[in-house]
Design an enzyme around this catalytic site. Structure first.
Site, PDB file in Angstrom:
ATOM      1  N   CYS A 100     -75.115 -62.073  43.752  1.00 22.44           N
ATOM      2  CA  CYS A 100     -74.162 -62.950  44.528  1.00 22.44           C
ATOM      3  C   CYS A 100     -72.912 -62.685  44.617  1.00 22.44           C
ATOM      4  CB  CYS A 100     -74.438 -64.408  43.776  1.00 22.44           C
ATOM      5  SG  CYS A 100     -76.202 -64.734  43.849  1.00 22.44           S
ATOM      6  N   HIS A 103     -74.706 -71.784  49.676  1.00 25.51           N
ATOM      7  CA  HIS A 103     -74.657 -70.326  48.894  1.00 25.51           C
ATOM      8  C   HIS A 103     -75.479 -69.437  49.760  1.00 25.51           C
ATOM      9  CE1 HIS A 103     -74.179 -67.532  45.984  1.00 25.51           C
ATOM     10  NE2 HIS A 103     -75.295 -67.757  45.200  1.00 25.51           N
TER      11      HIS A 103
END
Ligand code: CAA
Length: 419
Positions: A103, A364
């Site tokens: 991420c 996200h």
């Protein structure tokens, strides 16, 4: 830094997925008539808009980096450096590459650009992209679990990352006596901010404190792991989103070559990039890798946390926002909840945090997140945030992007060159 780096501008696509009004799924009226945009469309759209918004001629770009985590798994597509080169004919034959750090892939693409500028490049394209909605959340959780130490940690739960952060929530709450409501305020703020952001995944979904503070039929705990299940509800999770972001980073000479003044830009005055072993766990109540990266970034920028006026933090789960505020030096251990309770981190507060909704509200799309954070700070500093614009344009800001369970951390400090 040996050569200074400046953000010239960029673009985000909308971040979409379940819960977004335009997201096509079986109950949507357009189901079967059109598809959701895929990885190629999203990446092209962000890059094309970034060139349009900044007026940068793609032929002038020296290098390009694209952050992406698992294109091979969700989209059956790797080799994304070549995908970046394919977003515009003038990028052909330029040195472009994909960067991966779970991420934190977007943050790593950004620090790669800083290295390129330091090494002599003048104009660098930084992009990030992820598509995750072409599988169910449960299958997607298995793909995302590749950011953990898969052999050791996959078995914690089918939803590996929600369980890893359920673990952090449990120990953080127990150690400091933090309540579910203290953490639920992070979800309420995320959705409230997203409701003001036309590009946010959760632009049309509401969240109140009662819902965010306790499990219910409409906001269930969903983990199978009995130890951590009570600590993560749907509202505590970042979204499974598709999206892309792109920015242009320039050297001082690059800004001048564009015919721009430095005052039009935002300087990246410090960056810290730390990586911890994938094979070990650290104290679950602290983001120690992020804290180390913050110390490096602040030292390089020559600033202290109390000088910062805005922050973008990696709230992959609600508890992570609180842990981030502590790792960045805004609150003592166990005390970040007070910043949320007292409205300090609201858009109207003295330290607005995740004004566009963060990972919980804005969404996200993993590889895009670190790039989006940099662009959000640029947009706030330049007064471009419309309904979620802070009243006084910030002068100093920070972004913290995290990969895995705080294994890769990138912290960057920004200075508005205006005034
Ligand atoms: N009652 C009980 N259980 C329910 C329920 C209800 N009313 N509704 C749903 N569930 C359960 C079910 O078990 C369901 O699984 P099945 O579909 O197999 O039945 C499961 O919850 C998921 O439900 P949905 O598919 O309806 O949920 P969704 O698609 O809206 O997803 C979510 C919700 C699971 C929370 C999803 O948003 C999610 O996984 N979010 C987290 C994403 C994530 O982990 N991202 C990575 C962050 S970590 C990071 O940033 C660092 C890194 O490097 C990875």
């Amino acid at each position: 830094m040996s050569r200074r780096s400046f953000v010239v501008g960029g673009a985000n696509t909308a971040f979409i997925g379940k819960g977004h009004p335009d997201f096509i799924w079986k109950n949507h009226p357009d189901f079967g008539k059109r598809d959701n945009p895929g990885l190629e469309e999203l990446l092209s759209s962000a890059v094309t808009q970034a060139f349009a918004n900044t007026g940068v001629d793609p032929a002038r770009i020296d290098r390009g980096y694209v952050g992406n985590f698992v294109g091979e798994l969700f989209s059956k597509q790797g080799h994304l450096g070549a995908a970046l080169a394919g977003t515009h004919p003038a990028l052909a034959l330029k040195p472009t590459m994909r960067v991966e750090g779970a991420c934190a892939s977007g943050g790593l693409a950004l620090v790669s650009a800083l290295d390129a500028i330091a090494a002599g490049a003048d104009l660098v394209l930084v992009a990030g992209v992820e598509v995750q909605t072409n599988e169910s959340a449960r299958v997607g959780a298995d793909y995302l679990a590749r950011a953990s130490h898969y052999r050791r940690q996959r078995g914690i739960d089918e939803f590996t990352f929600p369980a890893l952060f359920g673990r952090r929530t449990r120990y953080y709450r127990e150690k400091f006596g933090v309540t579910e409501t203290d953490i639920g305020r992070a979800a309420v703020k995320a959705y409230k901010n997203a409701n003001r952001n036309p590009l946010a995944h959760m632009k049309a979904r509401k969240m109140d404190l009662e819902t965010a503070s306790a499990a219910s039929d409409k906001n269930p705990c969903f983990l199978a792991n009995p130890e951590y299940a009570p600590y993560i509800k749907m509202s505590d999770c970042s979204q499974v989103s598709d999206g892309a972001s792109a920015i242009i980073v320039a050297s001082e000479a690059g800004v001048a070559a564009l015919g721009r003044s430095l005052a039009d830009t935002v300087e990246i005055i410090g960056a810290g990039h730390c990586t911890a072993s994938l094979y070990e766990d650290s104290d679950p109540t602290v983001l120690s890798t992020t804290a180390a990266a913050a110390q490096i970034a602040y030292a390089r920028a020559g600033i202290r946390a109390n000088e910062l006026q805005i922050a973008e933090v990696h709230d992959c789960f609600t508890v992570t926002e609180l842990l981030m505020l502590e790792a960045l030096g805004f609150a003592a251990p166990g005390e970040a909840g007070a910043l949320l309770r007292d409205g300090i981190t609201d858009i109207e507060g003295s330290l607005p945090v995740n004004t566009g909704g963060g990972l919980v509200g804005f969404g996200h799309p993993v590889g895009a997140t670190g790039v989006k954070q940099a662009l959000e700070l640029f947009r706030q500093m330049k007064g471009l945030c419309g309904a979620y614009q802070v009243a006084n344009r910030p002068r100093l800001g920070v972004a913290a992007n995290m990969g895995g369970d705080d294994r890769t951390a990138v912290v960057t400090v920004y200075r508005n060159m205006e005034g």
